[in-house]
Design a protein around this motif. Sequence first.
Motif, PDB file in Angstrom:
ATOM      1  N   UNK A 164      20.424 -24.524   1.606  1.00 24.19           N
ATOM      2  CA  UNK A 164      21.211 -23.770   2.593  1.00 24.19           C
ATOM      3  C   UNK A 164      22.078 -24.701   3.440  1.00 24.19           C
ATOM      4  N   UNK A 165      21.494 -25.828   3.908  1.00 28.11           N
ATOM      5  CA  UNK A 165      22.255 -26.736   4.775  1.00 28.11           C
ATOM      6  C   UNK A 165      22.931 -27.865   4.006  1.00 28.11           C
ATOM      7  N   UNK A 166      22.608 -28.004   2.692  1.00 29.29           N
ATOM      8  CA  UNK A 166      23.137 -29.085   1.857  1.00 29.29           C
ATOM      9  C   UNK A 166      22.755 -30.475   2.380  1.00 29.29           C
ATOM     10  N   UNK A 167      21.672 -30.557   3.183  1.00 31.14           N
ATOM     11  CA  UNK A 167      21.196 -31.869   3.622  1.00 31.14           C
ATOM     12  C   UNK A 167      20.296 -32.444   2.540  1.00 31.14           C
ATOM     13  N   UNK A 168      20.370 -33.755   2.373  1.00 33.15           N
ATOM     14  CA  UNK A 168      19.683 -34.445   1.281  1.00 33.15           C
ATOM     15  C   UNK A 168      18.829 -35.563   1.865  1.00 33.15           C
ATOM     16  N   UNK A 169      17.597 -35.673   1.354  1.00 32.71           N
ATOM     17  CA  UNK A 169      16.699 -36.754   1.777  1.00 32.71           C
ATOM     18  C   UNK A 169      16.344 -37.608   0.567  1.00 32.71           C
ATOM     19  N   UNK A 170      16.451 -38.920   0.755  1.00 31.34           N
ATOM     20  CA  UNK A 170      16.073 -39.888  -0.292  1.00 31.34           C
ATOM     21  C   UNK A 170      14.907 -40.730   0.198  1.00 31.34           C
ATOM     22  N   UNK A 171      14.061 -41.149  -0.764  1.00 31.52           N
ATOM     23  CA  UNK A 171      13.083 -42.178  -0.434  1.00 31.52           C
ATOM     24  C   UNK A 171      13.774 -43.539  -0.473  1.00 31.52           C
ATOM     25  N   UNK A 172      13.035 -44.591  -0.078  1.00 35.70           N
ATOM     26  CA  UNK A 172      13.636 -45.928  -0.009  1.00 35.70           C
ATOM     27  C   UNK A 172      14.155 -46.389  -1.360  1.00 35.70           C
ATOM     28  N   UNK A 173      13.415 -46.077  -2.452  1.00 38.11           N
ATOM     29  CA  UNK A 173      13.835 -46.545  -3.769  1.00 38.11           C
ATOM     30  C   UNK A 173      15.092 -45.815  -4.228  1.00 38.11           C
ATOM     31  N   UNK A 174      15.253 -44.548  -3.828  1.00 39.73           N
ATOM     32  CA  UNK A 174      16.483 -43.830  -4.169  1.00 39.73           C
ATOM     33  C   UNK A 174      17.686 -44.491  -3.496  1.00 39.73           C
ATOM     34  N   UNK A 175      17.522 -44.908  -2.245  1.00 40.00           N
ATOM     35  CA  UNK A 175      18.593 -45.651  -1.571  1.00 40.00           C
ATOM     36  C   UNK A 175      18.931 -46.916  -2.355  1.00 40.00           C
ATOM     37  N   UNK A 176      17.886 -47.619  -2.859  1.00 37.00           N
ATOM     38  CA  UNK A 176      18.121 -48.848  -3.635  1.00 37.00           C
ATOM     39  C   UNK A 176      18.882 -48.550  -4.926  1.00 37.00           C
ATOM     40  N   UNK A 177      18.516 -47.449  -5.598  1.00 45.66           N
ATOM     41  CA  UNK A 177      19.174 -47.118  -6.868  1.00 45.66           C
ATOM     42  C   UNK A 177      20.660 -46.858  -6.656  1.00 45.66           C
ATOM     43  N   UNK A 178      20.994 -46.097  -5.609  1.00 44.33           N
ATOM     44  CA  UNK A 178      22.398 -45.758  -5.357  1.00 44.33           C
ATOM     45  C   UNK A 178      23.115 -46.827  -4.533  1.00 44.33           C
ATOM     46  N   UNK A 179      22.350 -47.926  -4.190  1.00 40.19           N
ATOM     47  CA  UNK A 179      22.931 -49.064  -3.453  1.00 40.19           C
ATOM     48  C   UNK A 179      23.584 -48.596  -2.156  1.00 40.19           C
ATOM     49  N   UNK A 180      22.835 -47.747  -1.417  1.00 41.73           N
ATOM     50  CA  UNK A 180      23.299 -47.246  -0.116  1.00 41.73           C
ATOM     51  C   UNK A 180      22.376 -47.817   0.951  1.00 41.73           C
ATOM     52  N   UNK A 181      22.958 -48.336   2.038  1.00 35.91           N
ATOM     53  CA  UNK A 181      22.187 -48.902   3.137  1.00 35.91           C
ATOM     54  C   UNK A 181      21.650 -47.755   3.992  1.00 35.91           C
TER      55      UNK A 181
END
Length: 888
Positions: A536-553
């Motif tokens: 509904x809100x299109x908000x997305x939550x990643x775990x730490x490893x997902x941040x590492x995979x997408x190379x996002x700080x």
Amino acid sequence: MLKIYITLAFIVVNIIFHSFTESSKNNMIDKTLETHENRIVDNYKTLQYNERKTADVVSVYLIKSGIDILSKLDNADENEKAVLRKELYDKLKDRYQQLNTRWGIYQLQFTLPDGKNFLRMHKPEKFGDNLEEIRHSIKYVNEHKTILRGLEGGKTTHGIRNLYPIFKDDKYLGLVEVSFTTVFIQDFFSQAKNIHTHVLLHKSLFKNEIWNKENLNLQYEISAENEEYLLLLGKQHLKEIYIVPSRERILSTDIDMKKMMNKNRPFSIYIKNDVAHNDVVSFVPILNTKGGVSAWLVSYEKDQFIEDILNFTLIFRIFIFILLCVIFYFVYKTLNEKNKLNAAVEEKTKELNTNIINLEKMNKELFSQQLFTKTLMDNTPVPLFYKDTNGVYLGVNKEFENIFGFTKEEIVGKSVYDIAPHEIADKYHKEDLAVFNDPLLHQVYDFVVKHNKTGKTHDVVFHKRAYLDEDGKVAGLIGAVFDMTEKLQYKKRLLEYSNELKYLNETLENQVKKRTADLQNAQKLAKLGTWKLDINSHTLKWCDEAYNIFEVDKREKPTLTLTDFLDCIHIEDGLDFFNSYNKKHLMEHNTYILVHKIVTKNGNLKYVEERCETKYDENNNPIFSKGTVQDITEQKVVELELQKKNEQLIQQAKLAQMGELLSMIAHQWRQPLGSIGGAVANIQNKLALDKYDLSKKADRLKFLEFLTSKLENITQYNGFLSKTIDDFRNFYKENKEKQNMLISECIESTIEIILPSLKNHNIELNTNYNSSQKIDIYPNEVMQVILNLLKNSEDALIENNITSKVIDIKTYEKNNSVIVSIKDNGGGVPKMSLNEIFEPYFSTKKNKNGTGLGLYMSKMIVEEHHGGKLEATNSNNGLEVLITIPKA
């Protein structure tokens, strides 16, 4: 007569007190011995645990250091083994010295699967002897290939053995042994714990010839505790100072040491020392590798408390004896005076009889009053009682009888001292005196009472108050007892549940923290991240490893949206993602598993695999999606390289096969071209020899008929040539869609290509089609497989000079599959090569004119493109190849 009774009573009471004090003394000594025993057992378990953990760590190091060397022994001669043994010894020498000095590890040795010793670190020069003949543990581990621990004797020493099997690639290489000497155990307790300790070894651990007294090794002596065991002599175990005196002290007791030790469980005894104290001797069994007991850990500790118990018991007995003498003396005097008074009592009895008559009249008046009081008390649901000022019970009700377990007859007329232990009676009496001294006091206090017969306890609250006589003086007290047991038990259970819930919450919190850390480490190793999308809100939550995979700080983007993720999807895969997630997953509720490319913030291209599941509300509207994303870039790169390599191999195989087909075309064209040339030559000869006079109409008609016949032959031959070209062109035409057809149609089309070559080499071809099931296949690819198999059979028949050459082709159905069998009598394939014929570049052809790619390409077409199976077996002087393709 009175003196005799008093004397007998005195003796009986003394015997009772002596038994009581003896039982108390023994109980206190037993508890003291149990304390010593538990301390020694706990210390030994701690040492045993540390030794095992040390052995486990050392074994891992030894196996890691020696596994590669041991794996080379199978193909090594004696000289090479000697070099490998020295290499292993040099690698472990320094570490062995450290372990021996610090941890008491004496033996580190490697033994081979046949039981022969490969290397002893303590005696590297001695090797090659078979240890299974004298060591049960060596034979057990080699047979069962599992870890074994325990005490065991050997050729040179006895020790606590830890044996570990060694494997490499599921191959058993032997075992490694880590052993601690019994001297280390003695030193640990004597030095670290300051407890005089030694180890007794059963004579079964020694050779029979050294057990005799005259042949006994100077390092051992028969133990003081049990002549069936030997003691390792040391600085603190000198025979004259320790063994002889200890043996004499133990023999002075009435303890059967052999019987105690045969029970094979820990125990403690005490023996008198020369000085003013006792020694507590504790025995702890040491298990051998067979699970039995062949050694004991024995400790000697000084204990002054036991001596104090013995002295106190003696003094207490003397005191009681003197006290009883005084008491019985006064009893005797009292009874003697009582006899004198009996005469005076008889005189007074007559006076009392007169008074009794008067009292009977009064009793009748009181009876009605007592009946009312009794009825009132017995029907009151609360236990009630009343006493006089002397503390004597005057009455109780039914509820009082029920809770205390006394009948009215058993309690009325008695004081609390008659029905309760003295210390409890003192407490009741103290509370009663407080009521008697303050008539206005309403006394309330808690107590625990016990049912006289069942032993059941009740938590109660006493309410007491004094009652007065006609003169206003305190005549006694009346009390009520309220049973609070159930209420208190409920409070207790409530507190227990509260504490248990608190403990469970703390435990659960710790487990959650630990498992969260383990999950994060696992995700990092597997490059596997998790995510959750609020639809509904299109908000997305990643775990730490997902941040590492997408190379996002994460610090720069703590809050994410669906747009942040969509921006990372490669432009080529955007439509596939939309169709898979929105259409197939959200709308059709199908499983969502998708492999696609992403471009990270740093511009790196990655392949990821996403899995997803979605939660829906009661109206079947999606609420949120959650899933995993895994970085499979390395795997995908390997797959693409392998695919490229396979395509190259297939192309190479096709080119090789094309050469063979061109050879077949040339062979098939040879006869038609020769016939065409012959027809032309025949026409030319007719014209050259003037066989026909073209000036005459009749000859012209004959020549025209002759010419038409030859031209029809040439046209027929030309059609054959054209059909041959079409067949080969269709054979190599790419067809990327499967066709539903009979497998026999592919076989017949292939036979048309190769049949002339088979006939040219006198090869008989038999077909037997027993399957009418149409299946989905790539026809040209299947024809390539069949052509390749028939060509291999043809080459084998020719190369092996088979007289009667036969190839049989058969189709049938089995286990929901269609099977094609191609069998020849060309001699088959050597058994050792049977599993290798499908490998690339492997060929069995003697003249080596094969590329070694045909069967590899065929297996890939059948198994990867059609989900089937291609296998070969030797059968009836030839090779049989089975093509299995599932029906659906």
